[in-house]
Design a protein around this motif. Structure first.
Motif, short mmCIF file in Angstrom:
data_model
loop_
_atom_site.label_atom_id
_atom_site.label_comp_id
_atom_site.label_asym_id
_atom_site.label_seq_id
_atom_site.Cartn_x
_atom_site.Cartn_y
_atom_site.Cartn_z
N ALA A 98 0.96 -0.95 0.32
CA ALA A 98 -0.02 0.31 -0.24
C ALA A 98 0.94 1.74 0.00
O ALA A 98 0.88 2.19 -0.56
CB ALA A 98 -0.68 -0.12 1.13
N ALA A 99 1.84 1.18 0.85
CA ALA A 99 2.99 2.69 0.67
C ALA A 99 3.09 2.19 -0.28
O ALA A 99 3.61 3.64 -0.93
CB ALA A 99 3.40 3.09 2.42
N GLU A 146 9.77 -5.71 -5.61
CA GLU A 146 8.87 -6.80 -4.68
C GLU A 146 9.04 -7.75 -3.90
O GLU A 146 9.64 -8.50 -5.67
CB GLU A 146 7.50 -6.57 -5.63
CG GLU A 146 6.60 -7.21 -5.06
CD GLU A 146 6.08 -6.80 -2.90
OE1 GLU A 146 6.05 -6.40 -2.77
OE2 GLU A 146 5.95 -8.57 -3.02
N ALA A 147 9.32 -8.44 -2.96
CA ALA A 147 9.68 -9.85 -3.01
C ALA A 147 9.07 -11.08 -3.84
O ALA A 147 9.07 -12.16 -3.95
CB ALA A 147 9.83 -9.97 -1.84
N GLY A 198 -9.84 -5.80 4.31
CA GLY A 198 -11.39 -5.73 4.81
C GLY A 198 -11.92 -6.91 4.35
O GLY A 198 -13.22 -7.07 3.68
N ASN A 240 -11.47 -1.72 3.02
CA ASN A 240 -11.98 -0.79 4.26
C ASN A 240 -10.64 1.04 4.57
O ASN A 240 -8.96 0.17 5.43
CB ASN A 240 -11.87 -0.85 5.70
CG ASN A 240 -12.15 -0.36 6.76
OD1 ASN A 240 -12.43 -0.77 7.50
ND2 ASN A 240 -12.25 0.68 5.68
N VAL A 268 15.08 -6.90 -1.64
CA VAL A 268 15.97 -6.58 -1.54
C VAL A 268 16.83 -7.30 -0.66
O VAL A 268 15.99 -7.03 0.37
CB VAL A 268 15.90 -5.21 -1.48
CG1 VAL A 268 16.49 -4.24 -1.36
CG2 VAL A 268 15.52 -4.63 -2.57
N GLU A 272 3.31 1.01 7.52
CA GLU A 272 3.98 -0.11 8.56
C GLU A 272 5.10 -0.30 8.99
O GLU A 272 5.28 -1.46 9.80
CB GLU A 272 3.36 -1.41 8.04
CG GLU A 272 2.44 -2.05 9.47
CD GLU A 272 1.84 -3.28 9.48
OE1 GLU A 272 1.01 -3.47 8.41
OE2 GLU A 272 1.39 -4.64 9.85
N LEU A 291 -4.78 1.20 6.96
CA LEU A 291 -4.24 1.85 5.43
C LEU A 291 -3.88 3.22 5.19
O LEU A 291 -3.40 3.58 4.60
CB LEU A 291 -4.98 1.62 4.26
CG LEU A 291 -5.42 -0.42 3.56
CD1 LEU A 291 -6.35 -1.02 3.13
CD2 LEU A 291 -4.24 -0.17 3.56
C1 LIG Z 1 -6.05 -9.49 6.44
C2 LIG Z 1 -5.92 -8.74 6.13
C3 LIG Z 1 -6.36 -7.63 6.30
C4 LIG Z 1 -6.16 -6.11 6.57
N1 LIG Z 1 -7.70 -4.99 6.79
C5 LIG Z 1 -7.30 -3.72 6.48
C6 LIG Z 1 -8.22 -3.42 6.04
O1 LIG Z 1 -9.18 -3.19 6.00
N2 LIG Z 1 -8.14 -1.79 6.58
C7 LIG Z 1 -6.93 -1.09 6.65
O2 LIG Z 1 -6.76 -0.37 7.38
N3 LIG Z 1 -5.83 -2.24 7.57
C8 LIG Z 1 -5.65 -4.10 6.92
N4 LIG Z 1 -4.90 -4.42 7.36
C9 LIG Z 1 -3.79 -4.00 7.68
C10 LIG Z 1 -2.68 -3.08 6.07
O3 LIG Z 1 -3.29 -3.84 5.65
C11 LIG Z 1 -1.63 -3.39 6.50
O4 LIG Z 1 -1.42 -2.17 7.88
C12 LIG Z 1 -1.02 -2.29 4.72
O5 LIG Z 1 -1.21 -3.22 4.26
C13 LIG Z 1 0.65 -2.06 5.59
O6 LIG Z 1 1.50 -1.45 3.79
P1 LIG Z 1 1.91 -1.01 4.17
O7 LIG Z 1 2.33 -0.88 2.26
O8 LIG Z 1 2.95 -0.37 5.15
O9 LIG Z 1 3.06 -2.79 3.81
P2 LIG Z 1 2.10 -4.08 2.86
O10 LIG Z 1 1.22 -4.13 2.61
O11 LIG Z 1 2.60 -5.51 4.13
O12 LIG Z 1 3.07 -4.31 1.56
C14 LIG Z 1 5.19 -4.93 1.87
C15 LIG Z 1 5.55 -5.20 0.96
O13 LIG Z 1 7.09 -4.88 1.02
C16 LIG Z 1 7.02 -5.92 0.26
N5 LIG Z 1 8.88 -6.49 0.85
C17 LIG Z 1 9.55 -7.07 2.00
N6 LIG Z 1 10.50 -6.93 2.83
C18 LIG Z 1 10.59 -6.98 1.09
C19 LIG Z 1 12.06 -6.84 0.20
N7 LIG Z 1 13.01 -7.39 1.33
N8 LIG Z 1 12.55 -6.30 -0.43
C20 LIG Z 1 11.35 -6.46 -1.46
N9 LIG Z 1 9.75 -6.20 -1.86
C21 LIG Z 1 9.65 -6.54 0.08
C22 LIG Z 1 6.15 -7.05 0.92
O14 LIG Z 1 5.69 -8.72 -0.47
C23 LIG Z 1 4.83 -6.45 0.13
O15 LIG Z 1 4.58 -6.47 -1.09
C24 LIG Z 1 -5.29 -5.80 7.16
C25 LIG Z 1 -3.72 -5.97 7.43
C26 LIG Z 1 -4.16 -7.89 6.79
C27 LIG Z 1 -3.33 -8.75 7.48
#
Ligand SMILES: Cc1cc2nc3c(=O)[nH]c(=O)nc-3n(C[C@H](O)[C@H](O)[C@H](O)COP(=O)(O)OP(=O)(O)OC[C@H]3O[C@@H](n4cnc5c(N)ncnc54)[C@H](O)[C@@H]3O)c2cc1C
Length: 396
Positions: free
Chosen positions: A11-12, A33-34, A46, A51, A133, A366, A379
């Motif tokens: 997401a971020a 992306e891993a 969600g 959500n 990475v 996160e 999110l």
């Molecule tokens: C089942 C589930 C349902 C959820 N539902 C909700 C919701 O409805 N609403 C809400 O607000 N929050 C929800 N959350 C929480 C929300 O999804 C997370 O807080 C959010 O996705 C975090 O975004 P992010 O980009 O920081 O991390 P992520 O979305 O986890 O993305 C991180 C990415 O980095 C990649 N990565 C990791 N290490 C490496 C590396 N070394 N090299 C390359 N790539 C790498 C991973 O493969 C992943 O694709 C939910 C969480 C889960 C588990």
């Protein structure tokens, strides 16, 4: 041409990339992306409906939504708020709907609409799938290097990292140990289990601490769940980890103060002295739960209000407002969990999310020591921090 690396297509990372493409279309943006797909987690958020944010109308303060990172979120939401996120996704072709519980979803109720909108906006970035990475280093030239490749700016958006962040090992950064948040409680109590499926408004707290949460409480076959428990698990995430997920739990089944419920019961006794206590539960309390709580208080099922006496009344008030249980462990809530802890916010300039020690290195999502209760707040943190990092990079 500036070279930018985004590590993690979640997401971020994707939101940051979309903004970078808009702000600096001439820049070369590599997204690593891993996994095999971008936005794999967003697709299942969600329960597949995503959500994506919250109106923030149902919370009294930001600390209620963000047990960790509240101060930084307060600052950053002024730059990119929940309203901005809604406008952004609507402009990207995703009509949204605000539910009564303040949660925002795509009108289609399909998380893939959010995924597709982000991917459209990222068009032009180079997405490297199956490419984990291994290291981010500060090279001799002063450039940041991602697995040996030099970049002008690097954004780490690798998500919650329960086992630490190995790619940071070459950097001198502070890390807040991670613990899970958003889980339900295992409670071994056959009486409670018999009420499986029952939902009631209640407040739950951890005796001897200030941790407390209110909201719907759901009785499950393994113990207790529902928004009240998820919130408490978030507020007390670190404390519960330290206790090995074994702790006493106090349930107030009415959400009312002791004096209020005592007054309430006295008034029923006065109005219906000849009625059986079991047939006249306090307002809002379901009959099944009332009869369980009467049994727990040692009150006979056929007793009338006139016969209850002060002792009986006191026992009922105590069970209704301070019912005690033992948390025996934690259980995942529909796989929906987040990690508390991560990259310490003290490493970063709060206005830009750039590392103080390593110019050009940014963090979002996160991976930071920011996490929230359920309801779209997690999110929103990803969108907001991704946005702030992108704008700071564009201004370099
Ligand atoms: C089942 C589930 C349902 C959820 N539902 C909700 C919701 O409805 N609403 C809400 O607000 N929050 C929800 N959350 C929480 C929300 O999804 C997370 O807080 C959010 O996705 C975090 O975004 P992010 O980009 O920081 O991390 P992520 O979305 O986890 O993305 C991180 C990415 O980095 C990649 N990565 C990791 N290490 C490496 C590396 N070394 N090299 C390359 N790539 C790498 C991973 O493969 C992943 O694709 C939910 C969480 C889960 C588990």
């Amino acid at each position: 041409m500036p070279r930018i690396a985004v590590i993690g297509a979640g997401a971020a990372g994707c939101f940051c990339t979309a903004e970078l493409r808009r702000l600096r279309p001439e820049a070369a943006v590599d997204v690593y992306e891993a996994g095999p797909k971008p936005l794999a987690k967003v697709a299942i958020t969600g329960g597949g409906r995503c959500n994506l944010t919250n109106s923030f109308q149902g919370i009294r303060s930001l600390a209620e939504a963000y047990p960790r990172g509240e101060r930084l979120m307060k600052r950053l939401l002024k730059v990119f708020s929940q309203e901005d996120a809604c406008r952004w996704f609507e402009a990207a072709g995703v009509p949204l709907v605000l539910q009564e519980d303040h949660c925002v979803f795509p009108r289609s109720q399909d998380a893939m609409d959010i995924v597709r909108a982000l991917l459209r906006k990222m068009d032009g970035a180079h997405l490297h799938l199956h490419t984990p990475v291994r290291s981010v280093m500060s090279g001799l030239s002063g450039h940041l290097e991602v697995d040996g490749i030099p970049y002008d700016a690097v954004v780490v958006t690798t998500g919650g990292a329960p086992k630490g962040l190995p790619l940071m090992e070459g950097l001198d950064l502070e890390w807040v140990p991670t613990v899970p948040s958003l889980f339900t409680f295992t409670i071994q109590d056959p009486g409670l289990r018999a009420l499986m499926g029952l939902v009631t408004e209640a407040s739950v707290s951890l005796p001897g601490t200030a941790f407390k949460a209110e909201g719907p409480l759901l009785i499950t076959d393994w113990g207790l769940s529902g928004p009240a428990v998820l919130k408490l698990s978030s507020y007390a995430a670190r404390h519960l980890a330290e206790c090995g997920y074994k702790a006493p739990l106090c349930v107030n089944w009415t959400g009312l103060r002791e004096e209020e419920i005592r007054e309430n019961l006295r008034s029923i006794a006065k109005t219906h002295p000849q009625k059986q206590v079991s047939n006249t539960p306090p307002e809002g309390l379901q009959a099944r739960l009332w009869s369980y709580l009467m049994g727990k208080s040692g009150i006979r099922a056929d007793i009338r209000w006139a016969e209850l006496g002060l002792k009986g009344l006191n026992r009922l008030v105590a069970t209704l407002t301070q019912d005690s249980y033992s948390i025996a462990g934690k259980t995942r809530f529909r796989e929906e969990f987040v990690t508390a802890g991560g990259v310490a916010l003290s490493n970063l300039d709060p206005a830009t999310l750039q590392c103080r020690k390593y110019p050009g290195l940014f963090f979002a999502g996160e991976v930071l020591d920011i996490d929230a209760i359920t309801g779209g707040f997690n999110l929103q943190a990803a969108w907001t921090t991704g946005y702030v990092a992108a704008h700071a990079i564009a201004a370099l």
